[in-house]
Design a protein around this motif. Structure first.
Motif, PDB file in Angstrom:
ATOM      1  N   VAL A 164       0.821  -1.364   0.088  1.00 18.21           N
ATOM      2  CA  VAL A 164       0.412   0.260   0.070  1.00 18.21           C
ATOM      3  C   VAL A 164       0.894   1.160  -0.111  1.00 18.21           C
ATOM      4  O   VAL A 164       2.463   1.213   0.893  1.00 18.21           O
ATOM      5  N   ALA A 165      -0.073   2.439  -0.555  1.00 21.19           N
ATOM      6  CA  ALA A 165       1.083   3.273  -0.423  1.00 21.19           C
ATOM      7  C   ALA A 165      -0.141   5.000  -0.815  1.00 21.19           C
ATOM      8  O   ALA A 165      -1.251   4.512  -0.765  1.00 21.19           O
ATOM      9  N   LYS A 166       0.449   5.354  -0.938  1.00 13.67           N
ATOM     10  CA  LYS A 166      -0.661   6.879  -0.407  1.00 13.67           C
ATOM     11  C   LYS A 166      -0.758   7.425  -2.151  1.00 13.67           C
ATOM     12  O   LYS A 166      -0.049   7.066  -2.996  1.00 13.67           O
ATOM     13  N   LYS A 167      -2.080   7.704  -2.113  1.00 15.08           N
ATOM     14  CA  LYS A 167      -2.908   9.024  -3.225  1.00 15.08           C
ATOM     15  C   LYS A 167      -1.246   9.640  -4.188  1.00 15.08           C
ATOM     16  O   LYS A 167      -1.436  10.116  -3.470  1.00 15.08           O
ATOM     17  N   ASN A 168      -1.342   9.281  -5.239  1.00 15.69           N
ATOM     18  CA  ASN A 168      -0.490  10.378  -6.446  1.00 15.69           C
ATOM     19  C   ASN A 168       0.505  10.484  -5.038  1.00 15.69           C
ATOM     20  O   ASN A 168       2.055  11.150  -4.767  1.00 15.69           O
ATOM     21  N   HIS A 169       1.023   8.807  -5.924  1.00 14.14           N
ATOM     22  CA  HIS A 169       2.279   8.939  -4.886  1.00 14.14           C
ATOM     23  C   HIS A 169       3.302   9.632  -5.890  1.00 14.14           C
ATOM     24  O   HIS A 169       3.505   9.302  -6.709  1.00 14.14           O
ATOM     25  N   PRO A 170       4.302  10.498  -5.846  1.00 17.33           N
ATOM     26  CA  PRO A 170       4.982  11.301  -6.832  1.00 17.33           C
ATOM     27  C   PRO A 170       6.327  10.703  -8.278  1.00 17.33           C
ATOM     28  O   PRO A 170       6.409  10.822  -8.786  1.00 17.33           O
ATOM     29  N   ARG A 171       6.330   9.071  -6.809  1.00 17.70           N
ATOM     30  CA  ARG A 171       7.198   7.931  -7.505  1.00 17.70           C
ATOM     31  C   ARG A 171       7.107   6.730  -8.589  1.00 17.70           C
ATOM     32  O   ARG A 171       7.529   5.978  -9.688  1.00 17.70           O
ATOM     33  N   LEU A 172       5.582   6.254  -7.495  1.00 16.59           N
ATOM     34  CA  LEU A 172       4.923   5.460  -8.217  1.00 16.59           C
ATOM     35  C   LEU A 172       3.903   5.506  -8.912  1.00 16.59           C
ATOM     36  O   LEU A 172       2.505   6.163  -9.681  1.00 16.59           O
ATOM     37  N   GLN A 173       3.503   4.178  -9.894  1.00 17.33           N
ATOM     38  CA  GLN A 173       2.459   4.225 -10.784  1.00 17.33           C
ATOM     39  C   GLN A 173       1.311   3.435 -10.690  1.00 17.33           C
ATOM     40  O   GLN A 173       1.643   2.260 -10.830  1.00 17.33           O
ATOM     41  N   LEU A 174       0.917   3.826  -9.231  1.00 19.72           N
ATOM     42  CA  LEU A 174      -0.581   2.333  -9.311  1.00 19.72           C
ATOM     43  C   LEU A 174      -1.475   2.032 -10.314  1.00 19.72           C
ATOM     44  O   LEU A 174      -2.162   3.208 -10.721  1.00 19.72           O
ATOM     45  N   PRO A 175      -1.719   0.983  -9.670  1.00 22.31           N
ATOM     46  CA  PRO A 175      -1.970  -0.369  -9.034  1.00 22.31           C
ATOM     47  C   PRO A 175      -0.675  -1.156  -8.597  1.00 22.31           C
ATOM     48  O   PRO A 175       0.148  -1.836  -7.592  1.00 22.31           O
ATOM     49  N   GLU A 176       0.303  -0.860  -9.943  1.00 19.35           N
ATOM     50  CA  GLU A 176       1.299  -2.253  -9.961  1.00 19.35           C
ATOM     51  C   GLU A 176       2.654  -1.726 -10.257  1.00 19.35           C
ATOM     52  O   GLU A 176       2.224   0.108 -10.576  1.00 19.35           O
ATOM     53  N   ILE A 177       3.130  -2.152  -9.820  1.00 15.04           N
ATOM     54  CA  ILE A 177       4.654  -1.454  -8.978  1.00 15.04           C
ATOM     55  C   ILE A 177       5.668  -2.583  -9.431  1.00 15.04           C
ATOM     56  O   ILE A 177       5.446  -3.725  -9.736  1.00 15.04           O
ATOM     57  N   THR A 178       6.824  -1.910 -10.224  1.00 15.75           N
ATOM     58  CA  THR A 178       8.113  -3.474 -10.226  1.00 15.75           C
ATOM     59  C   THR A 178       8.794  -3.992  -8.563  1.00 15.75           C
ATOM     60  O   THR A 178       8.398  -3.180  -7.883  1.00 15.75           O
ATOM     61  N   LYS A 179       9.211  -4.983  -9.392  1.00 17.16           N
ATOM     62  CA  LYS A 179       9.848  -5.398  -8.366  1.00 17.16           C
ATOM     63  C   LYS A 179      11.450  -4.006  -8.240  1.00 17.16           C
ATOM     64  O   LYS A 179      11.908  -4.348  -6.783  1.00 17.16           O
ATOM     65  N   ARG A 180      12.217  -3.358  -9.045  1.00 16.43           N
ATOM     66  CA  ARG A 180      13.336  -2.980  -8.532  1.00 16.43           C
ATOM     67  C   ARG A 180      12.336  -1.824  -7.813  1.00 16.43           C
ATOM     68  O   ARG A 180      13.031  -1.152  -7.192  1.00 16.43           O
ATOM     69  N   GLN A 181      11.105  -1.216  -8.226  1.00 19.47           N
ATOM     70  CA  GLN A 181      10.595   0.270  -7.975  1.00 19.47           C
ATOM     71  C   GLN A 181      10.883   0.032  -6.621  1.00 19.47           C
ATOM     72  O   GLN A 181      10.862   1.142  -5.212  1.00 19.47           O
ATOM     73  N   TYR A 182       9.985  -1.362  -6.115  1.00 18.97           N
ATOM     74  CA  TYR A 182       9.663  -2.018  -4.386  1.00 18.97           C
ATOM     75  C   TYR A 182      10.893  -1.757  -3.926  1.00 18.97           C
ATOM     76  O   TYR A 182      11.034  -1.294  -2.826  1.00 18.97           O
ATOM     77  N   CYS A 183      12.237  -2.342  -4.403  1.00 21.35           N
ATOM     78  CA  CYS A 183      13.732  -2.595  -3.678  1.00 21.35           C
ATOM     79  C   CYS A 183      13.480  -1.377  -3.068  1.00 21.35           C
ATOM     80  O   CYS A 183      14.393  -0.823  -2.552  1.00 21.35           O
ATOM     81  N   ASN A 184      13.654   0.400  -4.206  1.00 23.28           N
ATOM     82  CA  ASN A 184      14.138   1.574  -4.093  1.00 23.28           C
ATOM     83  C   ASN A 184      13.227   2.262  -3.250  1.00 23.28           C
ATOM     84  O   ASN A 184      13.864   3.339  -2.949  1.00 23.28           O
ATOM     85  N   GLU A 185      12.262   1.487  -3.248  1.00 21.06           N
ATOM     86  CA  GLU A 185      11.749   3.115  -1.800  1.00 21.06           C
ATOM     87  C   GLU A 185      11.778   2.620  -0.889  1.00 21.06           C
ATOM     88  O   GLU A 185      12.137   1.388  -0.546  1.00 21.06           O
ATOM     89  N   LEU A 186      11.281   3.764   0.583  1.00 27.59           N
ATOM     90  CA  LEU A 186      11.093   3.572   1.764  1.00 27.59           C
ATOM     91  C   LEU A 186      10.518   2.246   1.929  1.00 27.59           C
ATOM     92  O   LEU A 186       8.952   2.396   1.536  1.00 27.59           O
TER      93      LEU A 186
END
Length: 252
Positions: free
Chosen positions: A171-193
């Motif tokens: 889960v992430a907040k709406k309008n997250h500055p780096r993520l295009q929800l609802p799906e993200i890549t493994k690399r994006q998942y690893c790079n986020e806090l």
């Protein structure tokens, strides 16, 4: 040899539980002299002091530690016999059930349970206790009627039933500055806090599964439970991996 009746077993049990003669007497609603006389009878029967006063507490002897599980089992079986065939009418009963729950169960199950009870058992009351390392012991002693949640530390000897399967979701907040929800890549998942939750056994299961896929999270904050996850995710750029049913609550 002195015959041991139920009353003496109950007194032994309470002294063991309370580590105090006065507290045991108060719990049983009897005078301390009466309880002391009963304790002396037990000591005479077993030829052992059973409890020794150390630092203002009645500490059990080795013999007491050995017989306590047997006494506890006998009293529990007597309680079952006493209550056997006593009808339970949910519409009339005012019994207070003690239930251990994880904080996820507080959010997901407790409101539904309360609404159900208000309709079908209006006088029933419940006390909620946290899942802890003492949960199994408290269930054995009859201090807890039911435990709900992921409890991998529960040993054999307890009736267990699966309520529903569970999987995790990010889960992430709406309008997250780096993520295009609802799906993200493994690399994006690893790079986020990430917000990590150290709740019961679920945390270790999640970590084990992530490690299998070579995923290492960059953890911003670790929380002791799930109750604060929603606000942290909503107010920061961090993401959290939570049980699916909890995510449905957070997304409302």
């Amino acid at each position: 040899m002195l015959d041991i009746d139920t009353r003496l077993l109950v007194i032994f049990f309470e002294i063991y539980q309370q580590n105090s003669v006065s507290k045991a007497a108060e719990q049983l609603g009897i005078g301390q002299p009466t309880l002391s006389i009963a304790l002396n009878k037990l000591r005479e029967h077993f030829n052992d002091p059973l409890f020794i006063r150390i630092e203002n507490k009645m500490q059990p002897t080795e013999l007491s530690n050995q017989i306590y599980p047997m006494v506890n089992e006998v009293l529990n079986r007597l309680k079952l016999i006493q209550n056997y065939n006593i009808g339970f009418d949910p519409k009339r009963s005012d019994y207070e059930f003690k239930i251990s729950m994880t904080d996820i169960s507080h959010l997901v199950l407790l409101p539904k349970l309360m609404n159900y009870l208000r309709e079908h058992a209006p006088n029933i009351r419940i006390e909620i206790l946290p899942i802890s390392a003492n949960t199994a012991k408290m269930m054995s002693n009859g201090e807890i009627d039911l435990a709900i949640g992921f409890i991998p530390q529960l040993e054999a000897g307890f009736y267990q039933q699966t309520l529903f399967p569970q999987h995790y979701i990010g889960v992430a907040k709406k309008n997250h500055p780096r993520l295009q929800l609802p799906e993200i890549t493994k690399r994006q998942y690893c790079n986020e806090l990430h917000v990590d939750v150290l709740a019961t056994g679920g945390h270790y299961v999640l970590e084990h599964e992530l490690q299998k896929y070579g995923v290492k999270r960059n953890v911003l904050v670790r929380l002791p439970g799930y109750l604060g996850v929603g606000l942290v995710v909503q107010e920061t750029d961090a993401i959290a991996t939570v049980p699916h049913y909890l995510s449905q609550i957070l997304l409302k």
